[in-house]
Design an enzyme around this catalytic site. Sequence first.
Site, PDB file in Angstrom:
ATOM      1  N   HIS A 305       0.817  -1.210   0.000  1.00  0.00           N
ATOM      2  CA  HIS A 305       0.000   0.000   0.000  1.00  0.00           C
ATOM      3  C   HIS A 305       0.853   1.264   0.000  1.00  0.00           C
ATOM      4  CE1 HIS A 305      -3.547   2.466   0.802  1.00  0.00           C
ATOM      5  NE2 HIS A 305      -2.706   3.199   1.500  1.00  0.00           N
ATOM      6  N   HIS A 325       3.202   6.130  -2.271  1.00  0.00           N
ATOM      7  CA  HIS A 325       3.884   7.302  -1.735  1.00  0.00           C
ATOM      8  C   HIS A 325       5.403   7.174  -1.788  1.00  0.00           C
ATOM      9  CE1 HIS A 325       0.052   8.755  -0.341  1.00  0.00           C
ATOM     10  NE2 HIS A 325      -0.165   7.599   0.234  1.00  0.00           N
ATOM     11  N   LYS A 372      -4.901   9.886  -9.255  1.00  0.00           N
ATOM     12  CA  LYS A 372      -4.561  10.116  -7.852  1.00  0.00           C
ATOM     13  C   LYS A 372      -4.584  11.629  -7.679  1.00  0.00           C
ATOM     14  CE  LYS A 372      -2.567   8.934  -3.779  1.00  0.00           C
ATOM     15  NZ  LYS A 372      -3.131   8.045  -2.770  1.00  0.00           N
TER      16      LYS A 372
END
Length: 811
Positions: A305, A325, A372
């Site tokens: 994730h 990220h 995103k």
Amino acid sequence: MEGLIKGLAKAAIDALDGGDDEAPRRQRPAEDGEEEGREDRDRSTWAEVVSDKKGGEPEEERRGSRPSRQGEGWERADGRKQQQQQHTSAHGGGQSQYEGDDRRDGGSRLPQQQAPANWSQQQSEAWNAYKRPPSEQEYSEDAGRIHQGLNLEPTREELNSLSEACGRLWELDMNRLVPGKDYRIDCGEGKKVYQKDDMAYGNLFSWLGDDVFTKPTYSRFCALLDNYNPHQGYKEVVTQQEKHEEVAFIEEIARTAPIKYLHQYLVMKGVASQDYDDFKTMLSSLWFNLYGRCGNSSCSSAFEHVFVGEIKGERQGENEVSGFHNWIQFYLEEAKGNVDYKGYIFPRRRGESPDSETQLLTVQFEWHGVLKSVSSSLIGVSPEFELALYTLCFYMGGEDNRVNIGPYTVNVKCYRMVDLLRVYLEDESWERADGRKQQQHGGGQSQHEGDDRRGGGSRLPQQQAPANRRQQQVYFCSAEGEETDDGGWETVGEKKKHGRPQQSEAWNAYKRPPSEQEYSEDAGRIHQGLNLEPTREELNSLSEACSRLWELDMNRLVPGKDYRIDCGEGKKVYQKDDMAYGNLFSWLGDDVFTKPTYSRFYVLLDNYNPHQGYKEVVTQQEKHEEVAFIEEIARTVPIKYLHQYLVMKGVASQDYDDFKTMLSSLWFNLYGRCGNSSCSSAFEHVFVGEIKGERQGENEVSGFHNWIQFYLEEAKGNVDYKGYIFPRRRGESPDSETQLLTVQFEWHGVLKSVSSSLIGVSPEFELALYTLCFYIGGEDNRVNIGPYTVNVKCYRMGNNKIGSAFPIAEN
């Protein structure tokens, strides 16, 4: 570490990023000796970095070829969409396209990812060695031997301050890249979160040094990135080779200074074992153990994730990128043509735009064509630093961790999962870093855009939980007590529901009958000797009484200390231009919602359908919340003063229980608007707000005069602040200290041309003020409250109901 919450961190800057659900993973036939699967394990989640520059500066598919060590550097010659048309797979085979073909697990593969131009067609012996059992592999020399005399023991200051510890980690990141020397980025143009235009002419990364992926921790990190299916909801299958890669990666980073410092810190805090092998096992379990999202087991992990990213919502046809990220993954996916960089998100302060030297960046991009909207990443930092940073914040911090790392002041967001239930821990204060439209995705999001409601209306777009809620070991339950594991806002029947932030036992206690709940100590006992009897002057002057209420509001927040607002530019009521660069609220103190009246007020806000004209249904739990809220505020000074005043005026009973019943009926009893019965209440209209005119096709926001509701809805992205309304007198514009503000905004896309609210006041003060003016005053009540002269408008429904109440600045 039995009993310790497992989990993990997803990193993203302040804002707002996807709380998430689950993801699929690409399966492949098992090779000889490989495991066909892995047992389900508990695993917790994600970490998000939320940031500002220090001093106020702002801020898959399966294995393709991996980076080689050849060439002068990795240069991108053209636009972001560039792809290599052919490449050899990591397993030595030719390229095969998987465009929509069936998967064994029921999903469909993404189009085959392409290797960037500078990747070697042949893996070196070092790469092939990663497939071997970890005990047979070679690793770097231990950092303690390379840097003899390097002190890795945390200082007393660092043990007492998470920020100091994170700052030390930054200093110990010896593998961090140097902007301009090791890589080059081109940030392009900026944009607001809700803008969808492409503001980037080319790629974010234009060049990467040829020796970057010769660094052992970088190369082993890259070997992990293709081990996952990016679609949430499909069970991951971990082969023996992939397990080797995971263990070997942990072994490699365990030899670096950041991880060694992390170990000593957690040992001294009593979190980790002194035994280094046990510590490595703990890291491996935290980051690589599989857990469930979207109700599917073993379909996600913290590593997948946070660093790889997931695409959720495929099964519902409403895709969204969640997580993702990490700058290395971004670079590689952009090099393959899978990422389309759309531009950076405007920082909060004008004139502080990012440049090629920036190492903390908030951006917008598409991954495999899925948007995103906002994502934050640290650029150029090493894998060991990021993993150490998020692990440290996960174990030692909360959901929000405001820390200093290098030149940046950031909020490292850590969201947790335990036994498929998210646990939200809030620490420090949180800051909104970018545009007003940003949303927190505190869990699996399900969109309800325009689908039919049982009541005949249409749902608003799915509301997202704000980032600032403290939640400890809690279910996410609907009003009927239905357990949800998505952590998001859920619609039950005709009412808008959400996974409520049950704040440890106190939050869960709000579900119990009021008589079984615990309340704050009575203000009369806390402030012994405090005279709450109205004076003759106050009894003869409503203005004097209102001013006394202001003085008695001991829970009122202090501007600059407890919260911060940015009023932006002013406008006239009829002007529709957006005069606000960002949000009205940029920061709120971490302890605000630990105040009992604030937290009990908060849980009431989701009890209503915001559209006028549809019958409200009040559940037993919601009734408990209403009664408990009245019971809590009845123990405060403003409400006790209100009671004595109304008794002396012959309006209220001397019996305090009768008075509480009177307040409950006044504010929570349902009445009709628009010719429909039981579709509204004084509390809903004044504090929550309503959208009227839907059936006539001319929507308008009505009511909505509470600053807490404004803050929360703005944090979710449902409110778009448009600027303040010019005051009557020139030269008296509001500033960050102002506590009476007239503004213009949109709520769920519907305009509120002008709205006035008191900022930072407590729920008990506002309810006492409007109740006092309703019973003692008229429609217009010109009074003094603190430094302000206001007209408290009170509109009645019949003779005994509050239709609306709000302040208008007179000076």
